[in-house]
Design a protein around this motif. Structure first.
Motif, PDB file in Angstrom:
ATOM      1  N   VAL A 118     -25.099  21.506  51.947  1.00 38.69           N
ATOM      2  CA  VAL A 118     -26.418  22.031  52.312  1.00 38.69           C
ATOM      3  C   VAL A 118     -27.240  22.131  51.038  1.00 38.69           C
ATOM      4  CG1 VAL A 118     -27.680  23.955  53.335  1.00 38.69           C
ATOM      5  CG2 VAL A 118     -25.441  23.303  54.245  1.00 38.69           C
ATOM      6  N   THR A 119     -28.434  21.559  51.043  1.00 35.30           N
ATOM      7  CA  THR A 119     -29.253  21.492  49.839  1.00 35.30           C
ATOM      8  C   THR A 119     -30.157  22.714  49.698  1.00 35.30           C
ATOM      9  OG1 THR A 119     -31.099  20.353  50.906  1.00 35.30           O
ATOM     10  CG2 THR A 119     -29.264  18.983  50.120  1.00 35.30           C
ATOM     11  N   GLY A 123     -31.791  21.123  53.720  1.00 37.77           N
ATOM     12  CA  GLY A 123     -31.361  19.838  54.259  1.00 37.77           C
ATOM     13  C   GLY A 123     -29.849  19.709  54.231  1.00 37.77           C
ATOM     14  N   PHE A 124     -29.371  18.617  54.772  1.00 35.81           N
ATOM     15  CA  PHE A 124     -27.934  18.418  54.871  1.00 35.81           C
ATOM     16  C   PHE A 124     -27.588  16.989  54.487  1.00 35.81           C
ATOM     17  CE2 PHE A 124     -24.059  17.627  57.541  1.00 35.81           C
ATOM     18  CZ  PHE A 124     -23.228  18.482  56.833  1.00 35.81           C
ATOM     19  N   LEU A 125     -26.583  16.828  53.630  1.00 35.92           N
ATOM     20  CA  LEU A 125     -26.126  15.517  53.180  1.00 35.92           C
ATOM     21  C   LEU A 125     -24.620  15.423  53.357  1.00 35.92           C
ATOM     22  CD1 LEU A 125     -28.178  15.173  49.852  1.00 35.92           C
ATOM     23  CD2 LEU A 125     -28.507  13.832  51.938  1.00 35.92           C
ATOM     24  N   THR A 126     -24.165  14.279  53.824  1.00 28.46           N
ATOM     25  CA  THR A 126     -22.727  14.039  53.926  1.00 28.46           C
ATOM     26  C   THR A 126     -22.368  12.803  53.117  1.00 28.46           C
ATOM     27  OG1 THR A 126     -22.930  12.655  55.909  1.00 28.46           O
ATOM     28  CG2 THR A 126     -22.629  15.023  56.244  1.00 28.46           C
ATOM     29  N   ALA A 180     -16.648   3.150  41.700  1.00 30.83           N
ATOM     30  CA  ALA A 180     -15.229   3.251  41.354  1.00 30.83           C
ATOM     31  C   ALA A 180     -14.351   2.416  42.275  1.00 30.83           C
ATOM     32  CB  ALA A 180     -14.788   4.724  41.389  1.00 30.83           C
ATOM     33  N   GLY A 181     -14.817   1.214  42.615  1.00 24.72           N
ATOM     34  CA  GLY A 181     -14.035   0.323  43.451  1.00 24.72           C
ATOM     35  C   GLY A 181     -13.967   0.733  44.911  1.00 24.72           C
ATOM     36  N   THR A 182     -14.847   1.618  45.341  1.00 25.97           N
ATOM     37  CA  THR A 182     -14.853   2.083  46.727  1.00 25.97           C
ATOM     38  C   THR A 182     -16.262   1.950  47.312  1.00 25.97           C
ATOM     39  OG1 THR A 182     -15.390   4.381  46.160  1.00 25.97           O
ATOM     40  CG2 THR A 182     -13.052   3.774  46.214  1.00 25.97           C
ATOM     41  N   THR A 183     -16.331   1.993  48.633  1.00 29.64           N
ATOM     42  CA  THR A 183     -17.629   2.011  49.316  1.00 29.64           C
ATOM     43  C   THR A 183     -18.001   3.461  49.591  1.00 29.64           C
ATOM     44  OG1 THR A 183     -17.234  -0.122  50.363  1.00 29.64           O
ATOM     45  CG2 THR A 183     -18.885   1.297  51.387  1.00 29.64           C
ATOM     46  N   VAL A 184     -19.220   3.810  49.229  1.00 26.49           N
ATOM     47  CA  VAL A 184     -19.705   5.184  49.393  1.00 26.49           C
ATOM     48  C   VAL A 184     -20.947   5.165  50.277  1.00 26.49           C
ATOM     49  CG1 VAL A 184     -20.607   7.226  48.215  1.00 26.49           C
ATOM     50  CG2 VAL A 184     -18.798   5.871  47.146  1.00 26.49           C
ATOM     51  N   VAL A 185     -20.964   6.044  51.267  1.00 31.99           N
ATOM     52  CA  VAL A 185     -22.115   6.177  52.159  1.00 31.99           C
ATOM     53  C   VAL A 185     -22.569   7.630  52.125  1.00 31.99           C
ATOM     54  CG1 VAL A 185     -23.005   5.929  54.511  1.00 31.99           C
ATOM     55  CG2 VAL A 185     -21.243   4.356  53.662  1.00 31.99           C
ATOM     56  N   VAL A 186     -23.824   7.845  51.776  1.00 28.62           N
ATOM     57  CA  VAL A 186     -24.412   9.187  51.769  1.00 28.62           C
ATOM     58  C   VAL A 186     -25.511   9.208  52.819  1.00 28.62           C
ATOM     59  CG1 VAL A 186     -25.610  10.950  50.433  1.00 28.62           C
ATOM     60  CG2 VAL A 186     -23.881   9.503  49.334  1.00 28.62           C
ATOM     61  N   THR A 187     -25.441  10.166  53.722  1.00 30.37           N
ATOM     62  CA  THR A 187     -26.382  10.236  54.835  1.00 30.37           C
ATOM     63  C   THR A 187     -26.889  11.657  54.996  1.00 30.37           C
ATOM     64  OG1 THR A 187     -25.230   8.462  56.010  1.00 30.37           O
ATOM     65  CG2 THR A 187     -26.668   9.861  57.328  1.00 30.37           C
ATOM     66  N   GLY A 188     -28.159  11.790  55.378  1.00 32.04           N
ATOM     67  CA  GLY A 188     -28.673  13.133  55.626  1.00 32.04           C
ATOM     68  C   GLY A 188     -30.142  13.166  55.956  1.00 32.04           C
ATOM     69  N   GLU A 193     -35.750  13.313  46.873  1.00 31.29           N
ATOM     70  CA  GLU A 193     -35.337  13.706  45.524  1.00 31.29           C
ATOM     71  C   GLU A 193     -33.950  14.355  45.545  1.00 31.29           C
ATOM     72  OE1 GLU A 193     -38.515  16.793  46.851  1.00 31.29           O
ATOM     73  OE2 GLU A 193     -38.147  14.628  47.006  1.00 31.29           O
ATOM     74  N   GLU A 194     -33.610  15.043  46.623  1.00 32.85           N
ATOM     75  CA  GLU A 194     -32.285  15.636  46.722  1.00 32.85           C
ATOM     76  C   GLU A 194     -31.229  14.557  46.968  1.00 32.85           C
ATOM     77  OE1 GLU A 194     -33.252  20.123  48.367  1.00 32.85           O
ATOM     78  OE2 GLU A 194     -33.084  18.490  49.819  1.00 32.85           O
ATOM     79  N   LEU A 195     -31.571  13.571  47.768  1.00 36.27           N
ATOM     80  CA  LEU A 195     -30.649  12.450  47.978  1.00 36.27           C
ATOM     81  C   LEU A 195     -30.374  11.744  46.655  1.00 36.27           C
ATOM     82  CD1 LEU A 195     -29.078  10.395  49.702  1.00 36.27           C
ATOM     83  CD2 LEU A 195     -31.260   9.232  50.132  1.00 36.27           C
ATOM     84  N   LYS A 196     -31.425  11.466  45.892  1.00 32.80           N
ATOM     85  CA  LYS A 196     -31.250  10.790  44.607  1.00 32.80           C
ATOM     86  C   LYS A 196     -30.476  11.666  43.619  1.00 32.80           C
ATOM     87  CE  LYS A 196     -35.331   7.828  45.045  1.00 32.80           C
ATOM     88  NZ  LYS A 196     -36.680   7.494  44.503  1.00 32.80           N
ATOM     89  N   ASP A 197     -30.667  12.972  43.703  1.00 34.64           N
ATOM     90  CA  ASP A 197     -29.925  13.881  42.827  1.00 34.64           C
ATOM     91  C   ASP A 197     -28.427  13.764  43.098  1.00 34.64           C
ATOM     92  OD1 ASP A 197     -29.014  15.888  41.197  1.00 34.64           O
ATOM     93  OD2 ASP A 197     -30.080  17.520  42.196  1.00 34.64           O
ATOM     94  N   LEU A 198     -28.048  13.733  44.370  1.00 37.08           N
ATOM     95  CA  LEU A 198     -26.629  13.605  44.694  1.00 37.08           C
ATOM     96  C   LEU A 198     -26.092  12.242  44.276  1.00 37.08           C
ATOM     97  CD1 LEU A 198     -24.052  14.692  45.910  1.00 37.08           C
ATOM     98  CD2 LEU A 198     -24.858  13.961  48.169  1.00 37.08           C
ATOM     99  N   LEU A 199     -26.859  11.178  44.483  1.00 39.77           N
ATOM    100  CA  LEU A 199     -26.420   9.842  44.062  1.00 39.77           C
ATOM    101  C   LEU A 199     -26.210   9.796  42.551  1.00 39.77           C
ATOM    102  CD1 LEU A 199     -28.709   7.518  46.245  1.00 39.77           C
ATOM    103  CD2 LEU A 199     -26.378   8.320  46.723  1.00 39.77           C
TER     104      LEU A 199
END
Length: 221
Positions: A118-119, A123-126, A180-188, A193-199
């Motif tokens: 929870v930001t 907001g909410f990001l997973t 790191a050799g993995t697939t990452v999906v961030v959704t929310g 700006e909060e999404l980019k902060d987490l990325l």
């Protein structure tokens, strides 16, 4: 004589028009008042029972409940099963993780690491991360939203997907990338700006994990 008869007739009509007031005895009056008195006593007794419970209830402190989720510790436990460096970045002080879990593999599904945060804006990001991603798994994570652009954060290229709910008008944004050799999906549904902060925090965490792995390999005999 005629006047006397008229007066008597007028008096008779007046007596007939007057309302009849029922006459009750004192004993009857006590019986009628008994149910009212009993009701009053019952109400007072009920208040005497319930009010102490009301007074003893803790007062709300107007603070939102926050689940106690130790993101780093849960990630450390998941790494054993994952076989890759699951990402658990340090979140901003005004954010908090509200869940974290490892989804093991079965005959149909892809195993993956997942957590939610929870930001500061509410907001909410997973995050969902796996080293065995396939097109179906990725499409399900982003709810099959179309690609609407790309983002470059800390030198990492992310595909941006977004969709808007027709009923609520709320927009959900997803970022899909490789770390790191993995697939990452961030959704929310948080601010960009909060999404980019987490990325950005994920990229730095992945760099730190890669550096630690390289140092461990170099130190091995």
């Amino acid at each position: 004589m005629g006047d006397v008869e008229e007066n008597e007739q007028a008096r008779d009509r007046s007596e007939r028009d007057e309302p009849v007031v029922p006459q009750i005895t004192e004993k009857q009056a006590r019986r009628l008042n008994t149910p009212v008195g009993a009701m009053v006593i019952s109400v007072i007794a009920l208040l005497g029972i319930t009010l102490p419970f009301v007074w003893l209830q803790p007062r709300p402190d107007n603070q939102t409940y926050r689940p106690q989720v130790d993101l780093v510790q849960t990630a450390q436990q998941a790494r054993t099963d994952a076989g890759f460096d699951v990402l658990a970045p340090e979140l901003p002080a005004d954010w908090h993780a509200n869940f974290a879990r490892w989804h093991p593999a079965d005959d149909q599904e892809v195993p993956y690491w997942e957590f939610g945060a929870v930001t500061a804006s509410g907001g909410f990001l997973t995050l969902a991360q796996t080293d065995r991603a396939d097109p179906t798994w990725t499409a399900e994570r982003i709810d099959r939203a179309p690609q609407t652009g790309t983002m470059d954060v800390e030198g990492i290229q992310w595909r941006r997907h977004s969709s808007t709910d027709r009923k609520t008008g709320e927009t959900t944004v997803s970022a899909v990338g490789r770390l790191a050799g993995t697939t990452v999906v961030v959704t929310g549904d948080s601010r960009d700006e909060e999404l980019k902060d987490l990325l950005s925090r994920l990229a730095r965490t992945a760099d730190g994990a890669g550096a630690a792995a390289s140092a461990s390999a170099s130190a091995a005999p």
